[in-house]
Design a protein around this motif. Structure first.
Motif, PDB file in Angstrom:
ATOM      1  N   ARG A 227       0.830  -1.216   0.000  1.00 30.14           N
ATOM      2  CA  ARG A 227       0.000   0.000   0.000  1.00 30.14           C
ATOM      3  C   ARG A 227       0.860   1.261   0.000  1.00 30.14           C
ATOM      4  O   ARG A 227       0.592   2.209  -0.739  1.00 30.14           O
ATOM      5  CB  ARG A 227      -0.937  -0.014   1.213  1.00 30.14           C
ATOM      6  N   VAL A 228       1.899   1.260   0.817  1.00 28.55           N
ATOM      7  CA  VAL A 228       2.778   2.430   0.882  1.00 28.55           C
ATOM      8  C   VAL A 228       3.504   2.634  -0.443  1.00 28.55           C
ATOM      9  O   VAL A 228       3.678   3.770  -0.906  1.00 28.55           O
ATOM     10  CB  VAL A 228       3.802   2.273   2.033  1.00 28.55           C
ATOM     11  N   THR A 229       3.915   1.549  -1.075  1.00 31.25           N
ATOM     12  CA  THR A 229       4.628   1.660  -2.344  1.00 31.25           C
ATOM     13  C   THR A 229       3.745   2.261  -3.425  1.00 31.25           C
ATOM     14  O   THR A 229       4.184   3.126  -4.203  1.00 31.25           O
ATOM     15  CB  THR A 229       5.134   0.278  -2.802  1.00 31.25           C
ATOM     16  N   ILE A 230       2.481   1.833  -3.498  1.00 25.83           N
ATOM     17  CA  ILE A 230       1.557   2.394  -4.490  1.00 25.83           C
ATOM     18  C   ILE A 230       1.362   3.882  -4.252  1.00 25.83           C
ATOM     19  O   ILE A 230       1.391   4.691  -5.198  1.00 25.83           O
ATOM     20  CB  ILE A 230       0.201   1.660  -4.439  1.00 25.83           C
ATOM     21  N   VAL A 231       1.196   4.268  -2.988  1.00 25.02           N
ATOM     22  CA  VAL A 231       1.003   5.688  -2.662  1.00 25.02           C
ATOM     23  C   VAL A 231       2.241   6.495  -3.031  1.00 25.02           C
ATOM     24  O   VAL A 231       2.132   7.563  -3.654  1.00 25.02           O
ATOM     25  CB  VAL A 231       0.690   5.860  -1.159  1.00 25.02           C
ATOM     26  N   GLN A 232       3.422   6.000  -2.673  1.00 25.45           N
ATOM     27  CA  GLN A 232       4.626   6.787  -2.928  1.00 25.45           C
ATOM     28  C   GLN A 232       4.906   6.922  -4.417  1.00 25.45           C
ATOM     29  O   GLN A 232       5.375   7.976  -4.883  1.00 25.45           O
ATOM     30  CB  GLN A 232       5.832   6.175  -2.212  1.00 25.45           C
ATOM     31  N   LEU A 233       4.607   5.892  -5.203  1.00 28.91           N
ATOM     32  CA  LEU A 233       4.804   5.974  -6.648  1.00 28.91           C
ATOM     33  C   LEU A 233       3.817   6.960  -7.270  1.00 28.91           C
ATOM     34  O   LEU A 233       4.185   7.750  -8.155  1.00 28.91           O
ATOM     35  CB  LEU A 233       4.640   4.593  -7.286  1.00 28.91           C
ATOM     36  N   ALA A 234       2.560   6.931  -6.808  1.00 28.98           N
ATOM     37  CA  ALA A 234       1.549   7.849  -7.331  1.00 28.98           C
ATOM     38  C   ALA A 234       1.876   9.291  -6.966  1.00 28.98           C
ATOM     39  O   ALA A 234       1.754  10.201  -7.802  1.00 28.98           O
ATOM     40  CB  ALA A 234       0.168   7.455  -6.792  1.00 28.98           C
ATOM     41  N   VAL A 235       2.293   9.516  -5.726  1.00 29.36           N
ATOM     42  CA  VAL A 235       2.645  10.874  -5.285  1.00 29.36           C
ATOM     43  C   VAL A 235       3.882  11.376  -6.028  1.00 29.36           C
ATOM     44  O   VAL A 235       3.942  12.548  -6.434  1.00 29.36           O
ATOM     45  CB  VAL A 235       2.888  10.894  -3.764  1.00 29.36           C
ATOM     46  N   ALA A 236       4.867  10.502  -6.221  1.00 27.02           N
ATOM     47  CA  ALA A 236       6.070  10.896  -6.968  1.00 27.02           C
ATOM     48  C   ALA A 236       5.710  11.304  -8.389  1.00 27.02           C
ATOM     49  O   ALA A 236       6.234  12.302  -8.917  1.00 27.02           O
ATOM     50  CB  ALA A 236       7.067   9.737  -6.991  1.00 27.02           C
ATOM     51  N   SER A 237       4.804  10.556  -9.014  1.00 28.18           N
ATOM     52  CA  SER A 237       4.368  10.888 -10.369  1.00 28.18           C
ATOM     53  C   SER A 237       3.646  12.236 -10.400  1.00 28.18           C
ATOM     54  O   SER A 237       3.939  13.092 -11.250  1.00 28.18           O
ATOM     55  CB  SER A 237       3.444   9.787 -10.893  1.00 28.18           C
TER      56      SER A 237
END
Length: 309
Positions: A185-195
């Motif tokens: 869950r954290v990985t999906i959030v961090q990738l989306a926020v980075a994008s």
């Protein structure tokens, strides 16, 4: 030699071995990013890369997103901002400075991690970890081989230098929340926020959406998959690997980038090969733990006096 080795314990966790493997993958992406700058602006490419990674990971893990907690969203958001700043500034800097000078400046994140973890997490690195960091940093300097006798800081170089702070912060943040949140869950959030952050950064940089290019599409999808694998692995592995040790392992990235470059036709000078050897040595040294022998009680030590004495 045997007496020397007997004083140390050499151990490699499965998590550390996996980090070494993804570092190979990480280093192999250098040429892809370098060529992508010919068909895209830096922040659009970074945004597209991480958007692809977030989408791919969300498609295979969409069910677990239902349990997303505020703590996980907050952790992922901070890590995502650090990723966007680190990758975005580094990619922006590569437009105006050579790859060797970029690698030299980026190497500054190696000693920053133990310093930042000491300042913000209160975790003092061990002696062997410090030795490993020093060796790896020295190796990175030799591997980069800065051009000329001095380093003149242009706008691109300053941006790359600032990116090292973000890269170090990313590693620290991942370790700070490791074990407290769900990795996927954290990985999906961090990738989306980075994008999202990278796309927003296009505005102050004056970037526009580039024309469609097959290379841009293939590289974005390929690096998106690689980014998803790398970020999930980092979050998982750093639950049991210290930030300092993880940093030294990540220091092998330019070694693998140099190997890929050699296959592509580049040739490293002797001083760069020496730098690569020092980096590998730094990784090995960081895995050595000093054994502390328990002091045996001396038979000659006086016995405590009895109450009747």
């Amino acid at each position: 030699m045997s007496s020397f080795l007997s004083r140390y314990k050499f151990s490699i966790k499965i998590q550390e071995a996996v980090l070494m493997l993804i570092t190979m993958l990480w280093g192999g992406t250098f040429l892809v990013v370098h060529h992508a700058m010919n068909v895209s602006g830096p922040f659009f490419f970074v945004g597209l890369r991480f958007a692809t990674a977030a989408l791919l990971l969300a498609l295979v893990s969409w069910k677990i997103l239902r349990g997303l907690r505020w703590q996980e969203f907050k952790a992922g958001a901070w890590i995502g901002i650090a990723i966007a700043c680190g990758y975005g500034l580094q990619t922006w800097g590569m437009q105006t400075i050579s790859s060797s000078k970029s690698a030299f400046i980026t190497a500054m994140y190696v000693p920053l991690v133990p310093l930042l973890q000491w300042l913000f997490l209160g975790r003092m690195p061990g002696l062997m970890s410090w030795v490993g960091v020093v060796l790896a940093f020295t190796g990175l300097l030799l591997l980069a081989g800065p051009e000329g006798d001095s380093l003149a800081f242009s706008a691109g170089e300053i941006a790359t230098l600032l990116s090292t702070l973000a890269i170090a912060a990313e590693i620290i943040l991942i370790s700070a929340c490791a074990g407290k949140v769900d990795v996927r869950r954290v990985t999906i959030v961090q990738l989306a926020v980075a994008s999202a952050c990278a796309f927003i950064f296009m505005l102050p940089n004056g970037e526009s959406v580039p024309a469609f290019s097959p290379y841009l599409l293939y590289s974005a999808v390929g690096l998106g998959i690689a980014s998803a694998v790398i970020q999930v692995t980092m979050n998982w592995a750093q639950r049991s690997v210290s930030p300092t040790r993880a940093t030294v392992i990540y220091a092998g990235e330019p070694v693998w980038a140099g190997i890929v470059g050699r296959i592509a036709g580049e040739r490293l000078p002797g001083i760069a090969l020496l730098g690569g050897a020092l980096i590998v040595l730094g990784v090995i040294i960081s895995e050595l733990k000093l054994k502390r022998k328990k002091k045996a009680k001396s038979s000659a030590s006086p016995e405590p006096l009895s109450e009747n004495a």
